[in-house]
Design a protein around this motif. Structure first.
Motif, PDB file in Angstrom:
ATOM      1  N   ALA A  80      17.427  -5.975  -4.696  1.00 42.97           N
ATOM      2  CA  ALA A  80      16.238  -5.125  -4.688  1.00 42.97           C
ATOM      3  C   ALA A  80      16.178  -4.261  -5.942  1.00 42.97           C
ATOM      4  CB  ALA A  80      16.234  -4.254  -3.437  1.00 42.97           C
ATOM      5  N   LEU A  81      17.322  -3.731  -6.366  1.00 43.43           N
ATOM      6  CA  LEU A  81      17.350  -2.917  -7.589  1.00 43.43           C
ATOM      7  C   LEU A  81      16.976  -3.761  -8.805  1.00 43.43           C
ATOM      8  CD1 LEU A  81      20.426  -0.497  -7.444  1.00 43.43           C
ATOM      9  CD2 LEU A  81      18.060   0.093  -7.978  1.00 43.43           C
ATOM     10  N   GLY A  82      17.542  -4.969  -8.897  1.00 38.13           N
ATOM     11  CA  GLY A  82      17.220  -5.840 -10.024  1.00 38.13           C
ATOM     12  C   GLY A  82      15.756  -6.235 -10.051  1.00 38.13           C
ATOM     13  N   LEU A  83      15.195  -6.539  -8.896  1.00 38.14           N
ATOM     14  CA  LEU A  83      13.789  -6.944  -8.828  1.00 38.14           C
ATOM     15  C   LEU A  83      12.850  -5.791  -9.161  1.00 38.14           C
ATOM     16  CD1 LEU A  83      13.776  -9.178  -5.618  1.00 38.14           C
ATOM     17  CD2 LEU A  83      13.470  -9.923  -7.981  1.00 38.14           C
TER      18      LEU A  83
ATOM     19  N   LEU B  52      13.138  -8.070   6.920  1.00 37.01           N
ATOM     20  CA  LEU B  52      13.928  -8.952   6.058  1.00 37.01           C
ATOM     21  C   LEU B  52      15.262  -9.281   6.720  1.00 37.01           C
ATOM     22  CD1 LEU B  52      14.033 -10.172   3.087  1.00 37.01           C
ATOM     23  CD2 LEU B  52      15.437  -8.187   2.544  1.00 37.01           C
ATOM     24  N   ILE B  53      15.884  -8.272   7.302  1.00 36.75           N
ATOM     25  CA  ILE B  53      17.216  -8.443   7.884  1.00 36.75           C
ATOM     26  C   ILE B  53      17.134  -8.960   9.319  1.00 36.75           C
ATOM     27  CG2 ILE B  53      19.375  -7.241   8.422  1.00 36.75           C
ATOM     28  CD1 ILE B  53      18.535  -5.182   6.245  1.00 36.75           C
ATOM     29  N   ILE B  54      16.136  -8.496  10.059  1.00 40.05           N
ATOM     30  CA  ILE B  54      16.054  -8.825  11.481  1.00 40.05           C
ATOM     31  C   ILE B  54      15.402 -10.183  11.729  1.00 40.05           C
ATOM     32  CG2 ILE B  54      15.073  -8.097  13.692  1.00 40.05           C
ATOM     33  CD1 ILE B  54      15.274  -5.220  12.701  1.00 40.05           C
ATOM     34  N   ARG B  55      14.407 -10.566  10.897  1.00 40.73           N
ATOM     35  CA  ARG B  55      13.660 -11.791  11.160  1.00 40.73           C
ATOM     36  C   ARG B  55      13.805 -12.857  10.079  1.00 40.73           C
ATOM     37  NH1 ARG B  55       7.583 -10.915  12.842  1.00 40.73           N
ATOM     38  NH2 ARG B  55       7.885 -13.151  13.254  1.00 40.73           N
ATOM     39  N   PHE B  56      13.718 -12.435   8.802  1.00 40.28           N
ATOM     40  CA  PHE B  56      13.640 -13.456   7.749  1.00 40.28           C
ATOM     41  C   PHE B  56      14.984 -14.142   7.513  1.00 40.28           C
ATOM     42  CE2 PHE B  56      13.675 -14.975   3.350  1.00 40.28           C
ATOM     43  CZ  PHE B  56      12.565 -15.811   3.388  1.00 40.28           C
TER      44      PHE B  56
ATOM     45  N   MET C  67       4.491 -12.051   0.498  1.00 35.70           N
ATOM     46  CA  MET C  67       4.325 -10.598   0.466  1.00 35.70           C
ATOM     47  C   MET C  67       5.549  -9.878  -0.105  1.00 35.70           C
ATOM     48  SD  MET C  67       2.627 -10.058   4.231  1.00 35.70           S
ATOM     49  CE  MET C  67       2.903  -8.303   4.128  1.00 35.70           C
ATOM     50  N   ASN C  68       6.734 -10.389   0.175  1.00 33.39           N
ATOM     51  CA  ASN C  68       7.968  -9.656  -0.133  1.00 33.39           C
ATOM     52  C   ASN C  68       8.732 -10.338  -1.266  1.00 33.39           C
ATOM     53  OD1 ASN C  68      10.875  -8.832   0.141  1.00 33.39           O
ATOM     54  ND2 ASN C  68      10.015  -7.567   1.768  1.00 33.39           N
ATOM     55  N   PRO C  69       8.917  -9.663  -2.402  1.00 31.65           N
ATOM     56  CA  PRO C  69       9.624 -10.292  -3.532  1.00 31.65           C
ATOM     57  C   PRO C  69      11.075 -10.633  -3.204  1.00 31.65           C
ATOM     58  CG  PRO C  69       9.212  -7.963  -3.965  1.00 31.65           C
ATOM     59  CD  PRO C  69       8.438  -8.310  -2.752  1.00 31.65           C
ATOM     60  N   LEU C  70      11.716  -9.790  -2.395  1.00 25.79           N
ATOM     61  CA  LEU C  70      13.114 -10.052  -2.047  1.00 25.79           C
ATOM     62  C   LEU C  70      13.223 -11.296  -1.168  1.00 25.79           C
ATOM     63  CD1 LEU C  70      15.883  -8.975  -2.564  1.00 25.79           C
ATOM     64  CD2 LEU C  70      15.631  -7.401  -0.642  1.00 25.79           C
ATOM     65  N   ALA C  71      12.265 -11.453  -0.257  1.00 21.91           N
ATOM     66  CA  ALA C  71      12.241 -12.657   0.574  1.00 21.91           C
ATOM     67  C   ALA C  71      12.019 -13.895  -0.288  1.00 21.91           C
ATOM     68  CB  ALA C  71      11.143 -12.535   1.629  1.00 21.91           C
TER      69      ALA C  71
ATOM     70  N   ASN D 261       4.152 -13.515  -6.537  1.00 19.92           N
ATOM     71  CA  ASN D 261       4.010 -13.449  -7.997  1.00 19.92           C
ATOM     72  C   ASN D 261       4.467 -14.739  -8.689  1.00 19.92           C
ATOM     73  OD1 ASN D 261       3.172 -12.048 -10.278  1.00 19.92           O
ATOM     74  ND2 ASN D 261       5.206 -11.258 -10.701  1.00 19.92           N
ATOM     75  N   ASP D 262       4.332 -15.886  -8.006  1.00 17.58           N
ATOM     76  CA  ASP D 262       4.703 -17.188  -8.590  1.00 17.58           C
ATOM     77  C   ASP D 262       6.131 -17.203  -9.131  1.00 17.58           C
ATOM     78  OD1 ASP D 262       2.259 -18.341  -8.010  1.00 17.58           O
ATOM     79  OD2 ASP D 262       1.376 -17.835  -9.942  1.00 17.58           O
TER      80      ASP D 262
END
Length: 570
Positions: free
Chosen positions: A343-346, A366-370, A411-415, A447-448
């Motif tokens: 997350a910090l890097g992104l 992210l942690i509970i579902r993805f 929606m989520n860059p980390l995902a 963001n592709d």
């Protein structure tokens, strides 16, 4: 011999005046030679002897100057290396007496040698060198550092070509079509920082903290302007190159040094173990109030693609560990740390651009579902792989990706990053069904991100390893129709597609290959690189000759002529 008149020695002007005002030029020249020649009595008888051998006085005097110059430079180096407490004063006195002859090309090395040994040259001398392009270009890097530290724009002009060269080299490595395997992440960190550009930058910076900070500012500015993560790589490589050279004057001041050192060891091993994970977490957790800007530096270190790749690989191993031990993702501390680092890097660009240095919060979904969704994919892949090895057992179809998965990676860059990691894992283990299930979904990434050169370079390298699968139409549809073709208008996507074709064309159905080459034929809007690689693929296809099938081995034996016995009926 220009400049000699400034130190009380007759030069060209004095000789010109003597010849202008004399009545006997030969006598005037002889007097000038006697006055300004080498005042050594024992030398006088030897000069006519040299004249008889055709040795010009100019050549003789220049050879003497050269010999004395080398000895003087050696003495200057010895003085600078000595423990004499007054050596700086002596060097400065010598510089003051000799600087007027800096315009003399024969004596200039002495002046330059003196300035190289003086850490704090007078500003008036530096200004004079800066005004003369020839003097500036011949100055040593030690002298130039003192000029650069008070002239940021000039330093920027000097490093700008090197920074451009660095980015070009990284991009060329990613787009090189000749290498079959992914080659970007195979180079060790130490080998990367031995590159020409990094070493030149290290020499330019030296131990000068001010120049180091200037260079970091340039990298931050270029990163903000271009969003190119290779500048983050250079920021980390520069620091570790200085670390390799034991430049404590800089390493001890940079707040990222220990964090980068620890992370560099992890990148070298391609994995972050639990011990190093605790060390890295300690660095993140010990940032106190008032030290928040350090997060901006750390985020740039973490945005380095090599760091991101190592964290992603470690994350996938942590997820696998959760599966093996029936552990929930939220209970795995290493996994949570890897998510924080990702997350910090992104968010590096946003942190530096906004100057709001606050660690981004992780979304609970992210942690509970993805991540459990990713874990379910991995379980499906494992079960399918086991059943496929069983004889006479039909291979079950894998479950399709859920709508939640598709929406969340958009929606989520980390995902998105985690989904890309899982896709690379599927390609790495050559799981055809697992790859085809998730590859098309990559086009939905936020963001592709999946169209980034680093991801495409890596996934293509793994897919090339599945070359035999390209004889299947289903696999070709998955790779070409579902993944590459929807984004073929992007030039970098076409480059990576051509690299793939360069290595797998011989396994593809002929008709599909011809249609594909027709569709992706570059036009005038494409760059020279695309045309070059396309022609290389065309030439390879045109010159391809299938290997002949091996003929049955001839057995020379008398038994071959004996008829086989007729089987008797029971």
């Amino acid at each position: 011999m220009a400049g000699l008149d400034r130190v009380g020695i007759d030069g060209c002007d004095a000789l010109r005046e003597a010849l202008t005002n004399c009545t006997d030029p030969l006598t005037a020249i002889e007097e000038f030679q006697l006055t300004n020649g080498i005042l050594l009595p024992s030398l006088q008888p030897a000069l006519p002897f040299l004249d008889l051998h055709g040795v010009r006085r100019m050549e003789f005097h220049l050879s003497v100057v050269e010999e004395l110059r080398e000895k003087l430079l050696s003495k200057i180096s010895e003085l600078a290396a000595s423990n004499d407490e007054s050596k700086l004063q002596k060097l400065n006195d010598l510089l003051e007496k000799s600087f007027p002859v800096i315009t003399n090309t024969e004596l200039r090395p002495i002046v330059m040698g003196l300035m190289t040994q003086i850490p704090d040259i007078k500003e008036e001398y530096l200004n004079l060198i800066l005004e003369e392009k020839e003097l500036y270009e011949e100055s040593s890097v030690e002298v130039k550092r003192q000029i650069w530290q008070d002239n940021q724009s000039l330093f920027g002009e000097e490093v700008s070509p090197l920074l451009s060269q660095y980015i070009t080299e990284k991009e060329d490595l990613l787009l090189n079509h000749v290498f079959a395997a992914q080659s970007f992440f195979t180079i060790s960190p130490k080998a990367r920082r031995q590159s020409e550009v990094v070493q030149k930058l290290v020499v330019m910076v030296g131990k000068n903290l001010k120049l180091y900070e200037m260079l970091l500012n340039f990298l931050r500015t270029l990163f903000l302007r271009t969003r190119n993560a290779h500048y983050c790589t250079l920021r980390a490589e520069l620091l570790m190159a200085l670390h390799d050279m034991d430049i404590h004057e800089i390493c001890s001041i940079d707040p990222c040094h220990k964090f980068t050192w620890c992370l560099d060891a992890c990148i070298r091993e391609k994995y972050i173990d639990s011990k190093r994970a605790r060390e890295l977490q300690g660095f993140l957790d010990c940032i106190k109030k008032g030290q928040e800007p350090v997060l901006g530096h750390l985020s740039m270190i973490l945005a380095d693609p090599y760091a991101m790749n190592t964290i992603c690989q470690s994350l996938m191993k942590a997820i696998q560990h959760c599966l093996n031990n029936e552990q929930m993702p939220r209970d795995n501390n290493d996994l949570l740390l890897f998510l924080r680092m990702l997350a910090l890097g992104l968010n590096a660009w946003d942190l530096i651009d906004s100057q709001v240095f606050k660690e981004p919060k992780l979304d609970s979904h992210l942690i509970i579902r993805f991540i459990p969704c990713i874990m379910s994919f991995m379980v499906d892949d494992l079960i399918t792989g086991i059943i496929a090895k069983m004889p006479d057992e039909p291979v079950p179809l894998l479950t399709n990706v859920s709508d939640f998965y598709k929406l969340y990676i958009r929606m989520n860059p980390l995902a998105s990053i985690i989904a890309m990691c899982h896709t690379l894992h599927a390609a790495k283990v050559r799981s055809k069904m697992a790859l085809c299930r998730v590859l098309q979904s990559m086009l939905r990434c936020e963001n592709d991100r999946a169209l980034d050169d680093v991801f495409l370079h890596t996934v293509v390298g793994y897919i090339i390893g599945m070359v035999d699968e390209f004889s299947s139409e289903d696999f070709c549809i998955c790779i070409f129709d579902d993944f590459f073709m929807p984004s073929i208008s992007k030039e970098n996507v076409m480059r990576h597609l051509l690299r793939l074709l360069y290595h797998v064309y011989h396994k593809m159905p002929r008709k599909r290959l011809e249609n594909l080459m027709t569709i992706i034929e570059p036009g005038s809007e494409h760059g020279e690189g695309v045309h070059t690689v396309y022609k290389a693929v065309q030439n390879k296809i045109a010159t391809f000759q299938p290997s002949p099938e091996p003929s049955p081995e001839h057995v020379d034996s008398p038994l071959m002529s004996v008829p086989a016995p007729t089987p008797r009926p029971y």
